[in-house]
Design a protein around this motif. Structure first.
Motif, PDB file in Angstrom:
ATOM      1  N   ALA A   1       4.278  73.200  75.575  1.00 27.03           N
ATOM      2  CA  ALA A   1       4.998  74.466  75.666  1.00 27.03           C
ATOM      3  C   ALA A   1       6.502  74.240  75.811  1.00 27.03           C
ATOM      4  O   ALA A   1       7.315  74.950  75.203  1.00 27.03           O
ATOM      5  CB  ALA A   1       4.470  75.275  76.849  1.00 27.03           C
ATOM      6  N   ALA A   2       6.875  73.226  76.608  1.00 30.19           N
ATOM      7  CA  ALA A   2       8.294  72.941  76.791  1.00 30.19           C
ATOM      8  C   ALA A   2       8.917  72.411  75.517  1.00 30.19           C
ATOM      9  O   ALA A   2      10.039  72.789  75.150  1.00 30.19           O
ATOM     10  CB  ALA A   2       8.470  71.944  77.935  1.00 30.19           C
TER      11      ALA A   2
ATOM     12  N   LEU B   1       4.468  78.525  78.163  1.00 32.41           N
ATOM     13  CA  LEU B   1       4.828  78.083  79.509  1.00 32.41           C
ATOM     14  C   LEU B   1       4.252  79.006  80.569  1.00 32.41           C
ATOM     15  O   LEU B   1       3.760  78.552  81.610  1.00 32.41           O
ATOM     16  CB  LEU B   1       6.346  78.020  79.654  1.00 32.41           C
ATOM     17  CG  LEU B   1       7.043  76.740  79.187  1.00 32.41           C
ATOM     18  CD1 LEU B   1       8.549  76.890  79.313  1.00 32.41           C
ATOM     19  CD2 LEU B   1       6.557  75.544  79.998  1.00 32.41           C
ATOM     20  N   THR B   2       4.272  80.298  80.299  1.00 34.54           N
ATOM     21  CA  THR B   2       3.715  81.253  81.252  1.00 34.54           C
ATOM     22  C   THR B   2       2.216  81.048  81.407  1.00 34.54           C
ATOM     23  O   THR B   2       1.685  81.020  82.535  1.00 34.54           O
ATOM     24  CB  THR B   2       4.007  82.689  80.791  1.00 34.54           C
ATOM     25  OG1 THR B   2       5.418  82.874  80.672  1.00 34.54           O
ATOM     26  CG2 THR B   2       3.448  83.698  81.774  1.00 34.54           C
ATOM     27  N   ALA B   3       1.509  80.886  80.283  1.00 31.74           N
ATOM     28  CA  ALA B   3       0.064  80.681  80.338  1.00 31.74           C
ATOM     29  C   ALA B   3      -0.276  79.346  80.990  1.00 31.74           C
ATOM     30  O   ALA B   3      -1.210  79.254  81.801  1.00 31.74           O
ATOM     31  CB  ALA B   3      -0.524  80.758  78.938  1.00 31.74           C
ATOM     32  N   GLY B   4       0.492  78.298  80.647  1.00 32.57           N
ATOM     33  CA  GLY B   4       0.252  76.998  81.269  1.00 32.57           C
ATOM     34  C   GLY B   4       0.534  77.027  82.763  1.00 32.57           C
ATOM     35  O   GLY B   4      -0.188  76.408  83.551  1.00 32.57           O
TER      36      GLY B   4
ATOM     37  N   THR C   1      -1.118  77.117  71.895  1.00 30.46           N
ATOM     38  CA  THR C   1      -1.000  76.457  73.201  1.00 30.46           C
ATOM     39  C   THR C   1      -1.224  77.446  74.332  1.00 30.46           C
ATOM     40  O   THR C   1      -1.898  77.144  75.331  1.00 30.46           O
ATOM     41  CB  THR C   1       0.377  75.803  73.341  1.00 30.46           C
ATOM     42  OG1 THR C   1       0.576  74.875  72.270  1.00 30.46           O
ATOM     43  CG2 THR C   1       0.507  75.078  74.668  1.00 30.46           C
ATOM     44  N   ALA C   2      -0.673  78.650  74.190  1.00 27.90           N
ATOM     45  CA  ALA C   2      -0.866  79.682  75.214  1.00 27.90           C
ATOM     46  C   ALA C   2      -2.334  80.064  75.335  1.00 27.90           C
ATOM     47  O   ALA C   2      -2.858  80.221  76.444  1.00 27.90           O
ATOM     48  CB  ALA C   2      -0.023  80.905  74.877  1.00 27.90           C
ATOM     49  N   ALA C   3      -3.011  80.199  74.196  1.00 28.59           N
ATOM     50  CA  ALA C   3      -4.427  80.574  74.222  1.00 28.59           C
ATOM     51  C   ALA C   3      -5.267  79.489  74.886  1.00 28.59           C
ATOM     52  O   ALA C   3      -6.182  79.789  75.677  1.00 28.59           O
ATOM     53  CB  ALA C   3      -4.918  80.836  72.809  1.00 28.59           C
TER      54      ALA C   3
ATOM     55  N   VAL D   1      -1.362  69.412  82.062  1.00 30.54           N
ATOM     56  CA  VAL D   1      -0.115  68.662  81.900  1.00 30.54           C
ATOM     57  C   VAL D   1       0.320  68.601  80.440  1.00 30.54           C
ATOM     58  O   VAL D   1       1.463  68.967  80.121  1.00 30.54           O
ATOM     59  CB  VAL D   1      -0.257  67.252  82.511  1.00 30.54           C
ATOM     60  CG1 VAL D   1       1.005  66.435  82.262  1.00 30.54           C
ATOM     61  CG2 VAL D   1      -0.540  67.351  83.997  1.00 30.54           C
ATOM     62  N   PRO D   2      -0.526  68.150  79.491  1.00 31.61           N
ATOM     63  CA  PRO D   2      -0.078  68.142  78.095  1.00 31.61           C
ATOM     64  C   PRO D   2       0.170  69.535  77.534  1.00 31.61           C
ATOM     65  O   PRO D   2       1.014  69.706  76.657  1.00 31.61           O
ATOM     66  CB  PRO D   2      -1.221  67.439  77.356  1.00 31.61           C
ATOM     67  CG  PRO D   2      -2.398  67.522  78.254  1.00 31.61           C
ATOM     68  CD  PRO D   2      -1.855  67.525  79.634  1.00 31.61           C
TER      69      PRO D   2
END
Length: 353
Positions: free
Chosen positions: A78-79, A87-90, A32-34, A72-73
């Motif tokens: 991440a949450a 979360l940081t990347a998003g 997710t971060a990537a 948004v997704p």
């Protein structure tokens, strides 16, 4: 039962310490971060997206603001995974989107302007050209640039515009109506090789704004683009036509040039580089003009050289599948233009793909 298992799994992912798999909030959610970082990178540098296969780079550039929908997704994922890294990347992707596009959502003062231009593809399938003409006149522009004029509808437009816009020229399916005199006009040949039939979709006219100011105005309708299952985002004819128009602009000695037209691409589209490399474009914003039912992109453009498009917005729907676009233009001082013309101008190079 499935919902209970999900809740139990969610509770076993603490923000602090390690979960049952030995991962921390900073080591979970790497995919997710990537993906979030990839979205941020594309938003910042869309030109890095390759053109092949299927011209995916050009397609991405045309719908770039919509990448924000993916944020948004990604943040929700991440949450749910309680992933600090994701979360940081998003959050970074969200900040980039806001920095690029949020200013366009804020009210702005268009400032001083000398000309108002309405650009509209009126559609050759328009069921009520007379109503469309009345709506355009009601906007009160100085210039009207129209595309997809048909033989049957043209007399209706001419009749509706005659009193307010006594000067006009029509070439093929494009036309220009003006409150100011037209001192010259001619067709602009932007027909790509291999386009069949009677194809005339470009013109150039000189508008006499004042006793000492003439403005060269181009009206153009570039070929349509197609998304094909085998070939992807097919823009070959449009790009070739943009290159031909770019050559005419490069050879135009006029100090002030305005281009209005249905260019079948946004100002970020690399295929329109022959035009955007020479002309000033208004800030990219959410004045989406196509399609009328659910606008997703502004493919109707007003650009200028020796002038600045200070504001651009869409008008209410007509009988066309495009929304009309209204642009306010500030003409530069003649003194500034004379000083600029006294120095050699280095134009940015462009290429036809």
């Amino acid at each position: 039962m499935a919902a209970r298992r999900f809740r139990d799994r969610f509770r076993r992912r603490p923000w602090r310490g390690r979960d049952e798999d030995g991962r921390t909030a900073w080591t979970r959610g790497r995919v997710t971060a990537a993906l979030s970082l990839l979205v941020a990178l594309v938003l910042l540098f869309p030109s890095l997206v390759p053109g092949t296969p299927g011209n995916v780079g050009g397609l991405t550039e045309n719908f770039l603001p919509w990448l924000g929908v993916l944020v948004v997704p990604l943040l929700a994922s991440a949450a749910l995974r309680r992933s600090a890294s994701a979360l940081t990347a998003g959050g970074a992707a969200a900040v980039v989107w806001v920095a690029l596009f949020a200013p366009s959502l804020l009210p702005r003062d268009p400032g001083a302007h000398d000309l108002t231009v309405v650009q509209h593809n009126v559609s050759d399938e328009n069921g009520d050209p007379a109503a469309t003409a009345r709506a355009l006149v009601g906007a009160g522009p100085d210039l009207l640039a129209l595309q997809e004029l048909t033989e049957g509808a043209l007399p209706l437009y001419e009749a509706a515009f005659r009193s307010r816009y006594p000067h006009h020229v029509v070439v093929g399916t494009v036309g220009l109506w003006s409150r100011h005199p037209l001192t010259e006009h001619a067709a602009a040949d932007i027909r790509p090789a291999g386009v069949p039939g009677d194809w005339n979709r470009g013109l150039r006219a000189v508008v006499r704004v004042g006793p000492e100011r003439a403005v060269a105005v181009y009206v153009a309708h570039l070929p349509s683009v197609r998304i094909r299952p085998a070939g992807g985002f097919d823009t070959r004819w449009r790009d070739e036509s943009a290159g031909l128009l770019g050559e005419r602009l490069a050879g135009d000695a006029s100090s002030t040039v305005i281009l209005a037209g249905d260019l079948n691409g946004t100002t970020r589209d690399r295929g329109l580089a022959p035009l955007t490399s020479q002309l000033r474009v208004p800030d990219e914003d959410f004045a989406f003009s196509w399609p009328t039912a659910f606008p997703v992109a502004r493919i109707d453009q007003v650009m200028a050289r020796g002038a600045t498009v200070t504001d651009i917005r869409t008008l209410p729907a007509t009988g066309s599948d495009h929304l009309p676009v209204l642009a306010r233009i500030d003409l530069e001082n003649l003194e500034d233009l004379e000083e600029a013309d006294s120095e050699p101008v280095a134009r940015r190079p462009y290429s036809i793909r």
